[in-house]
Design an enzyme around this catalytic site. Structure first.
Site, PDB file in Angstrom:
ATOM      1  N   ASP A  25       8.202  10.203  75.724  1.00 46.11           N
ATOM      2  CA  ASP A  25       7.883  10.528  76.956  1.00 46.11           C
ATOM      3  C   ASP A  25       9.009  10.234  77.841  1.00 46.11           C
ATOM      4  OD1 ASP A  25       6.743  11.240  79.369  1.00 46.11           O
ATOM      5  OD2 ASP A  25       5.399   9.550  79.364  1.00 46.11           O
ATOM      6  N   GLU A  29      -2.487  10.955  80.699  1.00 43.05           N
ATOM      7  CA  GLU A  29      -1.508  10.030  81.335  1.00 43.05           C
ATOM      8  C   GLU A  29      -1.338   9.778  82.502  1.00 43.05           C
ATOM      9  OE1 GLU A  29       2.354   7.915  81.713  1.00 43.05           O
ATOM     10  OE2 GLU A  29       1.970   9.904  82.155  1.00 43.05           O
ATOM     11  N   GLU A  30      -1.382  11.093  83.254  1.00 46.17           N
ATOM     12  CA  GLU A  30      -0.669  10.473  84.776  1.00 46.17           C
ATOM     13  C   GLU A  30      -1.671  10.139  85.613  1.00 46.17           C
ATOM     14  OE1 GLU A  30       2.345  11.072  85.207  1.00 46.17           O
ATOM     15  OE2 GLU A  30       3.191  12.507  83.842  1.00 46.17           O
ATOM     16  N   HIS A  86       7.701  15.193  87.537  1.00 53.21           N
ATOM     17  CA  HIS A  86       6.782  15.145  88.700  1.00 53.21           C
ATOM     18  C   HIS A  86       7.197  16.143  89.965  1.00 53.21           C
ATOM     19  CE1 HIS A  86       5.002  10.908  87.401  1.00 53.21           C
ATOM     20  NE2 HIS A  86       5.338  11.678  86.549  1.00 53.21           N
ATOM     21  N   HIS A 121       2.247  13.120  75.841  1.00 50.01           N
ATOM     22  CA  HIS A 121       0.877  13.549  76.690  1.00 50.01           C
ATOM     23  C   HIS A 121       0.918  14.798  77.045  1.00 50.01           C
ATOM     24  CE1 HIS A 121       2.744  13.296  80.776  1.00 50.01           C
ATOM     25  NE2 HIS A 121       3.515  12.122  80.289  1.00 50.01           N
ATOM     26  N   ASP A 178       7.749  16.671  81.479  1.00 49.55           N
ATOM     27  CA  ASP A 178       6.975  15.497  81.401  1.00 49.55           C
ATOM     28  C   ASP A 178       5.590  15.839  81.305  1.00 49.55           C
ATOM     29  OD1 ASP A 178       5.528  12.999  81.544  1.00 49.55           O
ATOM     30  OD2 ASP A 178       6.045  12.848  83.903  1.00 49.55           O
TER      31      ASP A 178
HETATM   32 ZN   LIG Z   1       5.094  11.548  81.008  1.00 47.40          ZN
END
Ligand SMILES: [Zn+2]
Length: 379
Positions: free
Chosen positions: A270, A242-243, A340, A196, A208
């Site tokens: 991922d 995606e998030e 994140h 993603h 990520d």
């Molecule tokens: Zn991810």
């Protein structure tokens, strides 16, 4: 992608939710005055300009909440739940706000979902339950969650002020990004690799999931560079959103409905860029010996194990709709320490691991695409 010689390079439009963090802070008021590192949770509502000042109650689990539910009204609830694995611990971040709001809690804090870092707060999405009052929610570092726990255990009152400007704006235009190497014999049969393209607003999203996107894209570039055109088409898809919505994965499913039956396999990367550790496989049992044999080609870089199952958030919608076999590219590293967070930067990516992951994805995708039979149709 065009510069790398990929074919049918295109953007596929998807409307995505636009959540804006704005300014945010936590000021500890008692027992001492101090700013606490924090990150608002994605999809959270804000506090209003005045902020929310209240006493804190620290809870250790949902069971603990059940036992002490009469004590949370008017308070800021902190779930101090040590990290076990992502699937387990993320439930507090995702569903915590809607569990405590009906009991009168004014805001929710969660111990960051991940191993203890260097006082690093982790953001990530929450999901408000329908018909439940929406209260603001944020993550604080493990160190601060443990400290609040100790204070509460000693009977020391904790009071803080949470201020968040978080809000939604109108949906925004985004795109899935797609490129291919067309198959030489069966171009309409498709193997998807990808990750993603979106990330949380903090950090750079290098692990990520920039790394997974680049490793998948590089896998296709390697085939072109080596003049290895497989029997079937290998398509790299860089999914958006995606998030906080999975609109990219849903959009791909909807826009490719007519060709889902021609999707032979979909693979997602991922898990960050660390040492490759194999692949998860979910699909017909007949295909398992095939992917196991292909995996054995990757023994020298440790990418040979084939795990019991594997998929990904972005490939999930299309794979479910089309009953398509899925694979997860698996790596071995402390992803949840980084993702994140502000620490998710290019500094955490090593070129050697990037190369090894690209090689692993390239070999698996190429051989599946070049099989004389369709994966899963083995006798
Ligand atoms: Zn991810």
């Amino acid at each position: 992608m065009k510069k790398d010689g990929l074919e049918n390079v295109r953007k596929e439009p998807v409307m995505v939710p636009k959540w804006v963090r704005g300014r945010e802070s936590i000021e500890l008021i008692a027992p001492i005055a101090q700013s606490i590192p924090m990150l608002g949770l994605g999809n959270s509502v804000g506090t209003g300009a005045a902020g929310i000042e209240a006493d804190v109650i620290v809870l250790g689990s949902f069971d603990d909440l059940e036992t002490r539910k009469a004590q949370v009204a008017g308070k800021i609830v902190l779930f101090n739940v040590p990290f076990t694995n992502y699937g387990q611990t993320v439930a507090y971040r995702a569903t915590g706000p809607s569990r405590v709001a009906p009991l009168g809690a004014v805001a929710m804090l969660v111990r960051s979902v991940g191993p203890t870092g260097l006082r690093t707060p982790h953001t990530g999405a929450l999901t408000y339950a329908d018909g439940v009052k929406q209260i603001p929610a944020a993550a604080i570092p493990a160190e601060d969650a443990d400290r609040f726990q100790r204070l509460q255990d000693r009977g020391v009152p904790i009071r803080l002020k949470l201020t968040m400007e978080a809000h939604f704006e109108a949906d925004a235009q985004s795109y899935n990004v797609v490129g291919e190497i067309r198959g030489r014999e069966l171009p309409n049969e498709i193997i998807v690799v990808g990750g993603h393209f979106d990330s949380w607003d903090v950090g750079a999203g290098a692990s990520d999931d920039g790394g997974g996107c680049v490793a998948s894209w590089e896998a296709v570039r390697l085939m072109l560079k080596l003049n290895l055109r497989p029997r079937r088409t290998v398509r790299v898809v860089l999914f958006t959103n995606e998030e906080n919505g999975t609109r990219g994965g849903n959009g791909y499913r909807d826009q490719h409905q007519a060709e889902l039956a021609n999707h032979v396999m979909m693979m997602e990367s991922d898990g960050g860029v660390f040492d490759p550790a194999g692949f998860g496989y979910t699909g017909p049992d007949n295909g398992r010996p095939t992917v196991t044999t292909i995996g054995s080609l990757l023994k020298s870089i440790g990418a040979d194990p084939i795990l019991a199952a594997g998929s990904g958030a972005d490939i999930g919608p299309a794979a479910t709709a089309g009953k398509i076999p899925t694979m997860a590219h698996v790596v071995n590293g402390d992803y949840f320490l980084i993702h994140h967070t502000q620490a998710d930067t290019i500094a955490r990516i090593t070129p050697k691991q990037m190369s090894d992951n690209s090689a692993a994805i390239a070999v698996m995708a190429y051989v599946v695409a070049d099989l004389p039979w369709r994966l899963g149709a083995e006798k």
